[in-house]
Design a protein around this motif. Sequence first.
Motif, PDB file in Angstrom:
ATOM      1  N   MET A   1       0.847  -1.183   0.000  1.00 41.46           N
ATOM      2  CA  MET A   1       0.000   0.000   0.000  1.00 41.46           C
ATOM      3  C   MET A   1       0.890   1.244   0.000  1.00 41.46           C
ATOM      4  N   SER A   2       0.506   2.257  -0.765  1.00 40.40           N
ATOM      5  CA  SER A   2       1.299   3.482  -0.830  1.00 40.40           C
ATOM      6  C   SER A   2       0.882   4.463   0.263  1.00 40.40           C
ATOM      7  N   ALA A   3       1.766   5.377   0.538  1.00 43.42           N
ATOM      8  CA  ALA A   3       1.493   6.399   1.547  1.00 43.42           C
ATOM      9  C   ALA A   3       0.426   7.353   1.023  1.00 43.42           C
ATOM     10  N   PRO A   4      -0.226   8.087   1.929  1.00 39.70           N
ATOM     11  CA  PRO A   4      -1.227   9.068   1.477  1.00 39.70           C
ATOM     12  C   PRO A   4      -0.593  10.071   0.519  1.00 39.70           C
ATOM     13  N   ARG A   5      -1.350  10.438  -0.496  1.00 40.17           N
ATOM     14  CA  ARG A   5      -0.851  11.376  -1.489  1.00 40.17           C
ATOM     15  C   ARG A   5      -2.015  12.105  -2.147  1.00 40.17           C
ATOM     16  N   VAL A   6      -1.721  13.206  -2.744  1.00 36.65           N
ATOM     17  CA  VAL A   6      -2.698  13.939  -3.540  1.00 36.65           C
ATOM     18  C   VAL A   6      -2.651  13.370  -4.950  1.00 36.65           C
ATOM     19  N   THR A   7      -3.795  13.093  -5.516  1.00 35.23           N
ATOM     20  CA  THR A   7      -3.859  12.520  -6.861  1.00 35.23           C
ATOM     21  C   THR A   7      -4.526  13.500  -7.823  1.00 35.23           C
ATOM     22  N   GLN A   8      -4.413  13.210  -9.092  1.00 35.94           N
ATOM     23  CA  GLN A   8      -5.102  14.023 -10.103  1.00 35.94           C
ATOM     24  C   GLN A   8      -6.603  14.000  -9.856  1.00 35.94           C
ATOM     25  N   ALA A   9      -7.119  12.862  -9.427  1.00 34.77           N
ATOM     26  CA  ALA A   9      -8.555  12.776  -9.117  1.00 34.77           C
ATOM     27  C   ALA A   9      -8.918  13.701  -7.962  1.00 34.77           C
ATOM     28  N   ASP A  10      -8.042  13.827  -6.965  1.00 32.39           N
ATOM     29  CA  ASP A  10      -8.282  14.758  -5.855  1.00 32.39           C
ATOM     30  C   ASP A  10      -8.346  16.196  -6.375  1.00 32.39           C
TER      31      ASP A  10
ATOM     32  N   GLU B   1      -1.283  23.898 -10.796  1.00 29.88           N
ATOM     33  CA  GLU B   1      -0.010  23.813 -10.054  1.00 29.88           C
ATOM     34  C   GLU B   1      -0.177  24.375  -8.644  1.00 29.88           C
ATOM     35  N   LYS B   2      -0.877  25.483  -8.537  1.00 24.19           N
ATOM     36  CA  LYS B   2      -1.128  26.079  -7.220  1.00 24.19           C
ATOM     37  C   LYS B   2      -2.019  25.172  -6.380  1.00 24.19           C
ATOM     38  N   LEU B   3      -2.967  24.529  -7.038  1.00 21.24           N
ATOM     39  CA  LEU B   3      -3.890  23.647  -6.322  1.00 21.24           C
ATOM     40  C   LEU B   3      -3.164  22.437  -5.746  1.00 21.24           C
ATOM     41  N   TRP B   4      -2.164  21.909  -6.461  1.00 26.41           N
ATOM     42  CA  TRP B   4      -1.359  20.800  -5.934  1.00 26.41           C
ATOM     43  C   TRP B   4      -0.742  21.208  -4.598  1.00 26.41           C
ATOM     44  N   THR B   5      -0.208  22.419  -4.556  1.00 26.50           N
ATOM     45  CA  THR B   5       0.427  22.904  -3.327  1.00 26.50           C
ATOM     46  C   THR B   5      -0.596  23.021  -2.202  1.00 26.50           C
ATOM     47  N   LEU B   6      -1.743  23.584  -2.517  1.00 28.32           N
ATOM     48  CA  LEU B   6      -2.771  23.755  -1.483  1.00 28.32           C
ATOM     49  C   LEU B   6      -3.278  22.408  -0.950  1.00 28.32           C
ATOM     50  N   LEU B   7      -3.542  21.487  -1.850  1.00 28.05           N
ATOM     51  CA  LEU B   7      -4.040  20.172  -1.401  1.00 28.05           C
ATOM     52  C   LEU B   7      -2.939  19.379  -0.708  1.00 28.05           C
ATOM     53  N   GLY B   8      -1.693  19.566  -1.144  1.00 27.56           N
ATOM     54  CA  GLY B   8      -0.570  18.927  -0.447  1.00 27.56           C
ATOM     55  C   GLY B   8      -0.467  19.442   0.979  1.00 27.56           C
ATOM     56  N   PHE B   9      -0.597  20.749   1.152  1.00 30.64           N
ATOM     57  CA  PHE B   9      -0.577  21.329   2.488  1.00 30.64           C
ATOM     58  C   PHE B   9      -1.726  20.781   3.332  1.00 30.64           C
ATOM     59  N   ASP B  10      -2.906  20.722   2.746  1.00 35.40           N
ATOM     60  CA  ASP B  10      -4.069  20.215   3.479  1.00 35.40           C
ATOM     61  C   ASP B  10      -3.855  18.766   3.918  1.00 35.40           C
ATOM     62  N   LEU B  11      -3.342  17.935   3.034  1.00 40.32           N
ATOM     63  CA  LEU B  11      -3.083  16.538   3.392  1.00 40.32           C
ATOM     64  C   LEU B  11      -2.046  16.456   4.502  1.00 40.32           C
ATOM     65  N   LYS B  12      -0.970  17.217   4.379  1.00 44.22           N
ATOM     66  CA  LYS B  12       0.071  17.195   5.413  1.00 44.22           C
ATOM     67  C   LYS B  12      -0.494  17.659   6.754  1.00 44.22           C
ATOM     68  N   GLU B  13      -1.338  18.668   6.736  1.00 46.02           N
ATOM     69  CA  GLU B  13      -1.953  19.158   7.972  1.00 46.02           C
ATOM     70  C   GLU B  13      -2.838  18.077   8.600  1.00 46.02           C
ATOM     71  N   ARG B  14      -3.633  17.401   7.785  1.00 40.26           N
ATOM     72  CA  ARG B  14      -4.487  16.327   8.318  1.00 40.26           C
ATOM     73  C   ARG B  14      -3.649  15.177   8.864  1.00 40.26           C
ATOM     74  N   LEU B  15      -2.565  14.823   8.176  1.00 35.41           N
ATOM     75  CA  LEU B  15      -1.681  13.767   8.681  1.00 35.41           C
ATOM     76  C   LEU B  15      -1.038  14.187   9.996  1.00 35.41           C
ATOM     77  N   HIS B  16      -0.623  15.436  10.076  1.00 39.37           N
ATOM     78  CA  HIS B  16      -0.020  15.955  11.303  1.00 39.37           C
ATOM     79  C   HIS B  16      -1.018  15.900  12.462  1.00 39.37           C
ATOM     80  N   ARG B  17      -2.226  16.370  12.194  1.00 37.62           N
ATOM     81  CA  ARG B  17      -3.247  16.347  13.266  1.00 37.62           C
ATOM     82  C   ARG B  17      -3.570  14.927  13.693  1.00 37.62           C
ATOM     83  N   PHE B  18      -3.601  14.016  12.725  1.00 31.23           N
ATOM     84  CA  PHE B  18      -3.864  12.622  13.070  1.00 31.23           C
ATOM     85  C   PHE B  18      -2.714  12.062  13.904  1.00 31.23           C
ATOM     86  N   ALA B  19      -1.477  12.385  13.526  1.00 36.55           N
ATOM     87  CA  ALA B  19      -0.309  11.895  14.276  1.00 36.55           C
ATOM     88  C   ALA B  19      -0.308  12.446  15.692  1.00 36.55           C
ATOM     89  N   GLU B  20      -0.744  13.697  15.840  1.00 33.94           N
ATOM     90  CA  GLU B  20      -0.816  14.300  17.174  1.00 33.94           C
ATOM     91  C   GLU B  20      -1.822  13.567  18.048  1.00 33.94           C
TER      92      GLU B  20
END
Length: 129
Positions: free
Chosen positions: A1-10, A92-111
């Motif tokens: 299984m791969s790690a969480p990631r932002v996809t084109q579908a996202d 391109e900007k949206l990739w950055t925004l969704l990447g940030f959102d995913l990282k934030e959710r992963l961080h909150r989950f890890a906390e």
Amino acid sequence: MSAPRVTQADIEAAISEEFYFTARDGVTGARYNEVPRQFTGIDTSPPPLSLLTFCVLVLTNGFTVTGESACVSPENFDAELGRKYAREKAVEKLWTLLGFDLKERLHRFAERAPRPHDPPIPPNHHPFA
């Protein structure tokens, strides 16, 4: 299984609407909105404004992301290509925004990750549900 990631579908799922226009369209519309009774319909915008294309992506949460593309020569201007390149820059900007959102959710989950003394996580628990 791969790690969480932002996809084109996202990316595509995050977009609810998209709009395209040239700088000329924007100037003409702004002039019309400023003084509608005096609007003559005569385009007095500089020709280079016709070569600058904007894309506005409206996201499902209401936030907007923009991209733009410019053409050097009127002879080479292709409206379809202008829209394509402007959308690519907005995405391109949206990739950055969704990447940030995913990282934030992963961080909150890890906390909230269980510590050795915490009760076990229930089965079928999904961190992003």
